[in-house]
Design an enzyme around this catalytic site. Structure first.
Site, PDB file in Angstrom:
ATOM      1  N   ASN A  94       0.861  -1.181   0.000  1.00  0.00           N
ATOM      2  CA  ASN A  94       0.000   0.000   0.000  1.00  0.00           C
ATOM      3  C   ASN A  94       0.901   1.236   0.000  1.00  0.00           C
ATOM      4  O   ASN A  94       1.355   1.683   1.048  1.00  0.00           O
ATOM      5  CB  ASN A  94      -0.896  -0.037   1.252  1.00  0.00           C
ATOM      6  N   ARG A 115      -2.702  -1.962  -3.294  1.00  0.00           N
ATOM      7  CA  ARG A 115      -3.825  -1.055  -3.114  1.00  0.00           C
ATOM      8  C   ARG A 115      -3.593   0.121  -4.056  1.00  0.00           C
ATOM      9  O   ARG A 115      -2.558   0.779  -3.999  1.00  0.00           O
ATOM     10  CB  ARG A 115      -3.865  -0.562  -1.670  1.00  0.00           C
ATOM     11  N   HIS A 126     -12.541   3.886  -0.153  1.00  0.00           N
ATOM     12  CA  HIS A 126     -12.670   2.827   0.869  1.00  0.00           C
ATOM     13  C   HIS A 126     -13.437   1.626   0.304  1.00  0.00           C
ATOM     14  O   HIS A 126     -14.049   0.857   1.054  1.00  0.00           O
ATOM     15  CB  HIS A 126     -13.455   3.304   2.118  1.00  0.00           C
ATOM     16  N   ARG A 184     -10.849  16.775   7.417  1.00  0.00           N
ATOM     17  CA  ARG A 184     -11.484  17.181   6.143  1.00  0.00           C
ATOM     18  C   ARG A 184     -12.878  17.747   6.383  1.00  0.00           C
ATOM     19  O   ARG A 184     -13.600  17.239   7.235  1.00  0.00           O
ATOM     20  CB  ARG A 184     -11.600  15.970   5.205  1.00  0.00           C
ATOM     21  N   GLU A 219      -8.517  -4.343   5.408  1.00  0.00           N
ATOM     22  CA  GLU A 219      -8.322  -4.070   3.983  1.00  0.00           C
ATOM     23  C   GLU A 219      -7.172  -4.882   3.404  1.00  0.00           C
ATOM     24  O   GLU A 219      -7.236  -5.335   2.269  1.00  0.00           O
ATOM     25  CB  GLU A 219      -8.095  -2.567   3.784  1.00  0.00           C
TER      26      GLU A 219
END
Ligand code: AMP
Length: 396
Positions: free
Chosen positions: A7, A90, A180, A241, A384
């Site tokens: 990743n 990923r 996601h 965010r 994940e």
């Protein structure tokens, strides 16, 4: 069979080596602060964690370092890189091209490159990670791209289009993509298995609540809507965010404060969210502590997060004409019972009811809804990396 999961972020290369035959992790770590001062952390399962400062000038050298560490004669877990059957990467953005993971070839690399504008921090690093593995591993070792956007590609146009002049969709592919996806796919499938019900016919809402948070409406196992958009800035307010705001605020602040587009981007991605509102932290543990000590802005940030979360869940129930299962996952979703309760509380009118005794303190796979709740509410820890390893195994 050993599968390496890579990743690559903008300045890091996280990795896990799985034995996918029994789902165990052999080793994991992170080649971090790439191009800055370089830190390699590494842990073979059951052994002490190693951390060392070491120059990591770029992602290519990061991958070489990871492979050298995994095969190190003292601390490694395999004797040779040929013991790695495949690598699952990923990849942030697959544009509108991929709804599933794919084995990497020249066409796939072109798509990843074509999406550089859509994922400027991640896609270039993802591609370098793929090419570095190709160079370092025996010829023909399969590389698989697992896209964060793929699961959401089943959304209908009415969910993914923005009401901008159509030419911007045609010229620049501006639309909702969602992120996601690997997590939403994994927990929606796992939740159905856990509840022992088929995905077909099921209306599910998955709530991935972490530093970045997103929701997905999943019908018959397929995503029909999601809260993140062209970028991961959209949706609910997050750690740093903004989430969705009135778009006119952007030129307003630019004008009043004389800020450039780049400065606005930083402000909205890194200085806003619950951090911006509370002035305390982006971490929900810090916020909960501050709020319990009477910090009103920390409490306000927590209230905003759950209020916006409730509204998204309610709207997705409307989008699907009902909901059978609500799933909580990721750092906050798995660990923070107060947020789960606050999100569900306003939804009791539609038959979603938490059982406090089941919810309080639950941090593992569990049903947390009351026995008389019409909607099953579950916690499903996301994984994940394991999902990427499983998808890689399935493809090769
Ligand atoms: P993630 O991005 O999934 O790693 O989630 C990060 C967020 O999860 C942070 O806001 C943390 O405060 C929260 N979080 C992670 N672990 C815990 C925990 N054990 N208890 C409460 N919150 C947690």
């Amino acid at each position: 069979m050993n599968i390496l999961v890579i990743n690559c972020g903008s300045s890091s290369c996280k990795f896990q080596l799985f034995d996918v035959d029994n789902g165990t992790v052999l080793a994991k770590g992170n080649a971090d602060r790439i191009g800055i001062d370089g830190v390699l952390s590494y842990q073979a399962t059951g052994k002490d964690k190693i951390e060392k400062k070491i120059a990591i000038p770029n992602h290519k050298e990061a991958v070489q370092l990871v492979l050298a560490q995994l095969t190190d004669k003292d601390t490694g877990v395999i004797a040779d890189v040929s013991e790695i059957a495949a690598v699952g990467h990923r990849v942030l953005h697959g544009g509108k091209y991929y709804s599933e993971s794919v084995i990497v070839n020249d066409d796939v690399k072109k798509v990843i490159r074509d999406c550089f504008d859509l994922g400027p921090l991640h896609n270039p690093a993802n591609l370098i990670g793929i090419e570095a593995c190709e160079a370092a591993l025996p010829a023909g070792t399969p590389q698989v791209a697992v896209f964060d956007t793929a699961f959401h590609m089943t959304m209908p146009p009415k969910a993914y289009m923005y009401a901008l002049p159509y030419e911007y969709y045609e010229k620049y592919s501006i639309r909702r993509y969602g992120f996601h996806g690997t997590s939403h796919r994994y927990v929606s499938k796992r939740a159905a298995e856990f509840l022992n019900v088929p995905q077909q016919g099921l209306k599910m809402i998955t709530c991935h609540l972490g530093n970045g948070s997103s929701f997905a409406a999943v019908k018959d196992g397929k995503c029909v809507d999601t809260s993140m958009g062209l970028t991961p800035l959209a949706g609910i307010c997050m750690g740093t965010r903004t989430g969705d705001i009135d778009p006119a605020i952007v030129p307003f602040i630019q004008k009043m404060e004389g800020k450039s587009a780049e400065e606005m981007d930083t402000l909205m991605n890194k200085k806003s969210g619950v951090l911006g509102v509370s002035g305390v932290s982006s971490d929900f543990r810090d916020l909960a502590k501050a709020a319990s000590e009477g910090n009103e802005r920390a409490q306000l940030a927590l209230d905003m997060f759950s209020y916006q979360g409730s509204k998204i869940v309610g709207s997705y129930a409307a989008a699907m004409g009902g909901v059978d299962v609500i799933v909580f996952t990721a750092g906050i979703g798995e660990n923070t019972d107060t947020i789960r309760e606050a999100i569900i509380k306003p939804l009791e009118f539609m038959g979603a009811k938490i059982d406090p005794a089941k919810n309080n303190g639950t941090r593992c796979e569990a049903v947390i809804s009351a026995d008389d709740s019409k909607v099953k509410i579950v916690v499903i820890p996301t994984n994940e990396e394991l999902a990427i390893a499983q998808e890689t195994k399935a493809l090769i």
